[in-house]
Every structure is written in C-alpha cells, then in structure tokens.
Scaffold this motif. Structure first.
Motif, PDB file in Angstrom:
ATOM      1  N   ASP A 299       7.180  -4.198 -14.075  1.00  0.00           N
ATOM      2  CA  ASP A 299       6.171  -3.244 -14.533  1.00  0.00           C
ATOM      3  C   ASP A 299       5.128  -3.918 -15.423  1.00  0.00           C
ATOM      4  N   VAL A 300       5.593  -4.777 -16.309  1.00  0.00           N
ATOM      5  CA  VAL A 300       4.648  -5.492 -17.177  1.00  0.00           C
ATOM      6  C   VAL A 300       3.718  -6.362 -16.344  1.00  0.00           C
ATOM      7  N   HIS A 301       4.294  -7.013 -15.324  1.00  0.00           N
ATOM      8  CA  HIS A 301       3.452  -7.835 -14.454  1.00  0.00           C
ATOM      9  C   HIS A 301       2.402  -6.994 -13.745  1.00  0.00           C
ATOM     10  N   ASP A 302       2.852  -5.860 -13.205  1.00  0.00           N
ATOM     11  CA  ASP A 302       1.928  -5.012 -12.456  1.00  0.00           C
ATOM     12  C   ASP A 302       0.771  -4.546 -13.321  1.00  0.00           C
TER      13      ASP A 302
ATOM     14  N   GLY B 147       2.722  -9.025  -6.701  1.00  0.00           N
ATOM     15  CA  GLY B 147       2.712  -7.583  -6.486  1.00  0.00           C
ATOM     16  C   GLY B 147       3.564  -7.164  -5.307  1.00  0.00           C
ATOM     17  N   LEU B 148       3.347  -7.790  -4.148  1.00  0.00           N
ATOM     18  CA  LEU B 148       4.126  -7.445  -2.967  1.00  0.00           C
ATOM     19  C   LEU B 148       5.591  -7.817  -3.145  1.00  0.00           C
ATOM     20  N   ILE B 149       5.823  -8.947  -3.831  1.00  0.00           N
ATOM     21  CA  ILE B 149       7.209  -9.339  -4.115  1.00  0.00           C
ATOM     22  C   ILE B 149       7.893  -8.268  -4.969  1.00  0.00           C
ATOM     23  N   GLY B 150       7.169  -7.764  -5.979  1.00  0.00           N
ATOM     24  CA  GLY B 150       7.735  -6.708  -6.822  1.00  0.00           C
ATOM     25  C   GLY B 150       8.041  -5.457  -6.033  1.00  0.00           C
ATOM     26  N   MET B 151       7.141  -5.088  -5.103  1.00  0.00           N
ATOM     27  CA  MET B 151       7.409  -3.926  -4.258  1.00  0.00           C
ATOM     28  C   MET B 151       8.698  -4.120  -3.461  1.00  0.00           C
ATOM     29  N   ARG B 152       8.837  -5.265  -2.838  1.00  0.00           N
ATOM     30  CA  ARG B 152      10.019  -5.529  -2.030  1.00  0.00           C
ATOM     31  C   ARG B 152      11.287  -5.498  -2.876  1.00  0.00           C
ATOM     32  N   GLU B 153      11.212  -6.038  -4.092  1.00  0.00           N
ATOM     33  CA  GLU B 153      12.380  -6.018  -4.971  1.00  0.00           C
ATOM     34  C   GLU B 153      12.762  -4.590  -5.314  1.00  0.00           C
ATOM     35  N   ARG B 154      11.772  -3.770  -5.633  1.00  0.00           N
ATOM     36  CA  ARG B 154      12.051  -2.383  -5.998  1.00  0.00           C
ATOM     37  C   ARG B 154      12.737  -1.639  -4.851  1.00  0.00           C
ATOM     38  N   VAL B 155      12.165  -1.774  -3.661  1.00  0.00           N
ATOM     39  CA  VAL B 155      12.712  -1.051  -2.519  1.00  0.00           C
ATOM     40  C   VAL B 155      14.087  -1.588  -2.145  1.00  0.00           C
ATOM     41  N   ALA B 156      14.272  -2.919  -2.245  1.00  0.00           N
ATOM     42  CA  ALA B 156      15.576  -3.505  -1.903  1.00  0.00           C
ATOM     43  C   ALA B 156      16.661  -2.985  -2.833  1.00  0.00           C
ATOM     44  N   LEU B 157      16.350  -2.794  -4.119  1.00  0.00           N
ATOM     45  CA  LEU B 157      17.337  -2.277  -5.061  1.00  0.00           C
ATOM     46  C   LEU B 157      17.786  -0.869  -4.685  1.00  0.00           C
TER      47      LEU B 157
ATOM     48  N   ILE C   6       5.051   1.580  -6.763  1.00  0.00           N
ATOM     49  CA  ILE C   6       4.516   1.077  -5.494  1.00  0.00           C
ATOM     50  C   ILE C   6       3.150   1.697  -5.221  1.00  0.00           C
ATOM     51  N   ALA C   7       3.033   3.001  -5.473  1.00  0.00           N
ATOM     52  CA  ALA C   7       1.738   3.652  -5.284  1.00  0.00           C
ATOM     53  C   ALA C   7       0.693   3.060  -6.221  1.00  0.00           C
ATOM     54  N   GLN C   8       1.057   2.818  -7.462  1.00  0.00           N
ATOM     55  CA  GLN C   8       0.124   2.247  -8.426  1.00  0.00           C
ATOM     56  C   GLN C   8      -0.339   0.864  -7.988  1.00  0.00           C
ATOM     57  N   GLU C   9       0.597   0.026  -7.562  1.00  0.00           N
ATOM     58  CA  GLU C   9       0.249  -1.318  -7.124  1.00  0.00           C
ATOM     59  C   GLU C   9      -0.674  -1.264  -5.913  1.00  0.00           C
ATOM     60  N   SER C  10      -0.375  -0.357  -4.985  1.00  0.00           N
ATOM     61  CA  SER C  10      -1.196  -0.241  -3.779  1.00  0.00           C
ATOM     62  C   SER C  10      -2.606   0.232  -4.118  1.00  0.00           C
ATOM     63  N   LEU C  11      -2.733   1.219  -5.010  1.00  0.00           N
ATOM     64  CA  LEU C  11      -4.057   1.698  -5.399  1.00  0.00           C
ATOM     65  C   LEU C  11      -4.843   0.622  -6.151  1.00  0.00           C
ATOM     66  N   THR C  12      -4.156  -0.140  -6.988  1.00  0.00           N
ATOM     67  CA  THR C  12      -4.818  -1.225  -7.709  1.00  0.00           C
ATOM     68  C   THR C  12      -5.355  -2.269  -6.740  1.00  0.00           C
ATOM     69  N   ASN C  13      -4.539  -2.645  -5.764  1.00  0.00           N
ATOM     70  CA  ASN C  13      -4.980  -3.630  -4.786  1.00  0.00           C
ATOM     71  C   ASN C  13      -6.148  -3.099  -3.953  1.00  0.00           C
TER      72      ASN C  13
END
Length: 368
Positions: free
Chosen positions: A181-184, A331-341, A281-288
């Motif tokens: 989250d801090v990274h994002d 960012g994409l790595i963080g998304m994948r980590e979140r969903v994998a968990l 994930i939505a926040q990261e996608s909107l930021t990108n």
C-alpha cells in the motif's frame, strides 16, 4: 495428603512393629524398617529426579524389604508398606511390569503368612498377604489419569505454539500488505514529483521561467494526486471499511470518474480482506490510467457470481499528452500478490477490440 499418608505409615510402623532394638532380631527389624521407610518416602520424589533405569530396581528392593519385614517382625503394621509400595508400582511402571511385580509381592507376602515363615503374625490371614498387590490397580488408574492430563496439556501447548506462529505469519503478511500500500501511494507519485522538480531546477539555469512554471504546475498536480491516493489508501486500510460497492463508488467519484461503474449480478457482503484488496487494485488501475492514458475513457465492471467476484478496469487510449514517468514495475506485481493471497487470478494487457481499442484492461477474479 499423600505426604501425610506416607508419614502416617512410617510413624505407625515405628510405633507398632516389634521387636525393635539395637541388637539381634530387633536390629534386623530396625534396619528393614529404615529401608522400607526410605523406599516409601522416595515415592514422593519428582519423576525426573529418579532415572528411569533405577525405578524397577528401587521398587523391587522395596517389595523385598516389605516381605522381609513381615517375615521377621512378630507384630505391627509392616504389611502397610507392601500395600503402599504396590500402589506406587502401578503409578511408576508400565502396566505389564507393574502387574508382574505386584503379583510377585502378593505371592511372597501370602507365602510368608501362609507358611508361617516368621515368628509372629499368627493373627493375620494369608489372604491379607495375597491382597497386598491389589493397590497396583489404583496406581495404574492414577497413572492413566496423569498421562491423560499431560496429553491435554501438551495439546494445549501445541495449540498455543501454533497460534503464536499463525499470529507471526499474519503479522508478516500484514506488513507485506502495508508495504504494498505504501508503494502504491508513494512510489509512483514521488517519482513523478521528483522528476518535475529536478526539471524545474535544471531550467532555472536557462532562465526559461515559462517552462519552470510548467514543471512546477505538474509537480503540484502530482502532489494533489498523491493526497487523493493517500485518502484512498486510508480508506482501504480501515478494517471497518464500507461495503465494496459503496466504497468503489466513492473512490470513483473522488477520482473524477462518475457513472462509470457497471454492476452485474446481485450485490452481497464480502470479506473485509477482499474489499480492501479489490479497492487497492482499482486504485492502482485508475492511477495507471491517469498516468499513461490521460483523458481516455474509463470503465469499471463489478461482477458478482455464485462463487467469485470479478473486478475489471478498462481505459481507452490517451487523448492528452502523456507525461513520460518511469514506474517501478511494482504495481502489477503488487496486484498479483494481493490476488494470490486470496486464491484468485489477475490479468492485465492491452485492449485489442471494441471502443477502447488501444487502451488497457486489468481484470481480477477472486473466489468468495
């Protein structure tokens, strides 16, 4: 209580067993009484104080001394030593050796009384001697209860260790989530702000104030965007966050994308972890989308299925100038980590057909 009973047997023996003296048969009786008392008192020692290899010899010596005391003395309560030692045999030894040693005790005591091998005890029936081994059953029962209690304690301790390990794992997982989250929030925005400020600093030497103002305005815009992202992050990190649909609607509204959310299926309550991660994930996608496709149309689809929930964020191609800001790729790595968990999947790639062709799409599917 057990100490009192043990001392009571010893005191009763001293007061009743005869002859008792410092010579002849009285000396033999006194020595046997001391040995019986010592063996009986030793049963109160903790189990870890007596090596396991000495338990059987110690109890065997005690039984032999008890039988000898019955045979040598002519009166008294010497048989009580045999009774109490037989009970302790069942407590200290495993079932089979305990029964064997207790049976030997019964046979020896019964034989001494039956054949009148000693000088006295005419008033004691030989059946009493045979009964001296029966307390072994009480000892076996006590040992079984002790082992059951120890098993319960061991299970509780194991469960406690497992709970501590789980708590440590949860803490590490939470730290990883906060790091993402801090990274994002910081990595993208701070990189862009730093680039614009460095550009403004370099342009000061050229005297081109117009371009300095332009770089400064872009830095201010990135700061405002960072503050908005920080608000999203605080909202997503809160454990008491709103339901997913309301939270996502509020996020889209605050980012300037109103009426872009399409909901399919019947909305229902989902776990807080799922809400938090889908919002991130939505926040990261909107930021990108804002960074790489400024001015492009944005569409968000939320699909409630029977066993899963799907979030898709799609943006069209840019309609304004794109500021070349190099991302960290996290960012994409963080998304994948979140969903994998959460046991789900995420896909990201360009849109190749439809009105958003040339744009980008991110889709996350999470089982619920």
């Amino acid at each position: 209580m057990q100490w009192a009973m043990t001392l009571g047997v010893v005191v009763a023996g001293i007061l009743t067993i005869r002859p008792l003296g410092f010579s002849g048969r009285g000396l033999v009786v006194a020595v046997l009484l001391v040995i019986n008392s010592a063996v009986l008192l030793a049963r109160r020692l903790p189990e870890d104080r007596i090596p396991q290899g000495l338990v059987l010899p110690w109890l065997t010596v005690g039984i032999a001394a008890a039988v000898a005391l019955i045979g040598v003395s002519r009166s008294g309560t010497g048989y009580l030593f045999a009774f109490f030692l037989a009970g302790h045999i069942g407590y200290r030894l495993e079932t089979r050796p305990a029964l064997v040693l207790a049976g030997i005790c019964s046979l020896l005591c019964g034989g001494v009384l039956y054949f009148r091998l000693g000088p006295g005890h005419d008033e004691l029936p030989w059946v009493l001697g045979l009964a001296t081994g029966t307390p072994v059953l009480v000892g076996i029962l006590n040992r079984s209860q002790r082992q059951a209690v120890q098993a319960v304690i061991a299970a509780a301790e194991s469960a406690e260790r497992a709970a501590r390990a789980e708590a440590r794992t949860a803490a590490l997982t939470e730290r990883s989530r906060i790091a993402r989250d801090v990274h994002d929030v910081l990595a993208h925005s701070l990189a862009g702000i730093n680039m614009q400020l460095e550009l403004a600093d370099a342009l000061l030497d050229t005297g081109d104030l117009e371009k300095v103002r332009e770089a400064n305005d872009k830095a201010h815009g990135l700061v405002r965007e960072s503050l908005k992202q920080a608000q999203w992050t605080v909202h997503a990190l809160r454990e008491d966050s709103l339901p997913l649909l309301e939270s996502l609607t509020a996020m889209l509204g605050s980012s300037g994308h109103r009426d872009v959310l399409t909901v399919t299926g019947t909305a229902r309550e989902v776990p807080a972890r799922v809400v938090q991660n889908l919002l991130r994930i939505a926040q990261e996608s909107l930021t990108n989308a804002a960074r790489h496709a400024p001015g492009g149309d944005v569409g968000v689809e939320l699909t409630y299925a029977a066993a899963s929930i799907t979030l898709a964020v799609r943006n069209g191609p840019a309609t304004r100038e794109v500021n070349a800001v190099v991302g960290s790729g996290m960012g994409l790595i963080g998304m994948r980590e979140r969903v994998a968990l959460l046991g789900g999947t995420v896909t990201a790639g360009p849109v190749t057909a439809g009105p958003d062709q040339g744009g980008w799409k991110v889709e996350a599917v999470i089982p619920v």
